[in-house]
Scaffold this motif. Structure first.
Motif, PDB file in Angstrom:
ATOM      1  N   ALA A  26       0.877  -1.169   0.000  1.00 56.15           N
ATOM      2  CA  ALA A  26       0.000   0.000   0.000  1.00 56.15           C
ATOM      3  C   ALA A  26       0.913   1.216   0.000  1.00 56.15           C
ATOM      4  O   ALA A  26       1.852   1.296   0.796  1.00 56.15           O
ATOM      5  N   ARG A  65       1.181   5.531  -0.075  1.00 56.28           N
ATOM      6  CA  ARG A  65       0.442   6.772   0.200  1.00 56.28           C
ATOM      7  C   ARG A  65       1.383   7.965   0.124  1.00 56.28           C
ATOM      8  O   ARG A  65       2.603   7.838   0.230  1.00 56.28           O
ATOM      9  N   ASP A  66       0.792   9.140  -0.023  1.00 59.61           N
ATOM     10  CA  ASP A  66       1.521  10.410   0.010  1.00 59.61           C
ATOM     11  C   ASP A  66       1.797  10.740   1.475  1.00 59.61           C
ATOM     12  O   ASP A  66       0.873  10.788   2.290  1.00 59.61           O
ATOM     13  N   PRO A  81      -6.010   8.736   0.247  1.00 53.30           N
ATOM     14  CA  PRO A  81      -6.201   7.453  -0.433  1.00 53.30           C
ATOM     15  C   PRO A  81      -4.909   6.635  -0.509  1.00 53.30           C
ATOM     16  O   PRO A  81      -3.807   7.181  -0.447  1.00 53.30           O
ATOM     17  N   LEU A  82      -5.080   5.333  -0.632  1.00 47.64           N
ATOM     18  CA  LEU A  82      -3.958   4.411  -0.800  1.00 47.64           C
ATOM     19  C   LEU A  82      -3.949   3.887  -2.224  1.00 47.64           C
ATOM     20  O   LEU A  82      -5.003   3.650  -2.816  1.00 47.64           O
ATOM     21  N   PHE A  83      -2.775   3.689  -2.752  1.00 49.18           N
ATOM     22  CA  PHE A  83      -2.583   3.009  -4.031  1.00 49.18           C
ATOM     23  C   PHE A  83      -2.066   1.626  -3.663  1.00 49.18           C
ATOM     24  O   PHE A  83      -1.011   1.500  -3.048  1.00 49.18           O
ATOM     25  N   VAL A 125      -1.020  -2.361  -4.647  1.00 51.29           N
ATOM     26  CA  VAL A 125      -0.571  -3.234  -5.733  1.00 51.29           C
ATOM     27  C   VAL A 125      -0.301  -4.631  -5.185  1.00 51.29           C
ATOM     28  O   VAL A 125       0.006  -4.806  -3.997  1.00 51.29           O
ATOM     29  N   TRP A 137       4.459  -5.249  -7.394  1.00 52.03           N
ATOM     30  CA  TRP A 137       5.483  -4.536  -6.626  1.00 52.03           C
ATOM     31  C   TRP A 137       6.871  -5.040  -7.004  1.00 52.03           C
ATOM     32  O   TRP A 137       7.794  -4.253  -7.207  1.00 52.03           O
TER      33      TRP A 137
END
Length: 58
Positions: A32, A34-35, A42-44, A46, A51
């Motif tokens: 996961a 995140r900024d 929000p989370l991105f 993969v 990854w």
């Protein structure tokens, strides 16, 4: 819902201004992302294989 199994860790590419992404492992061994400036944002997410493909480019 995404289950995290570890804390978020800052990228080794963090700038002097603290601008970076943070990465945490998910229960299914994915990641996961995140900024760091928006910890509640929000989370991105993969998969493990996505990854691994991504980090092979570095």
């Amino acid at each position: 819902m995404i289950e995290l199994v570890g804390p978020f860790q800052k990228s080794s590419y963090t700038t002097q201004l603290g601008e970076c992404v943070e990465v945490a492992e998910t229960a299914d061994q994915g990641r996961a992302i995140r900024d760091s400036k928006q910890a509640d944002g929000p989370l991105f997410v993969v998969s493990r294989s996505t990854w691994q493909d991504f980090i092979q480019h570095f």
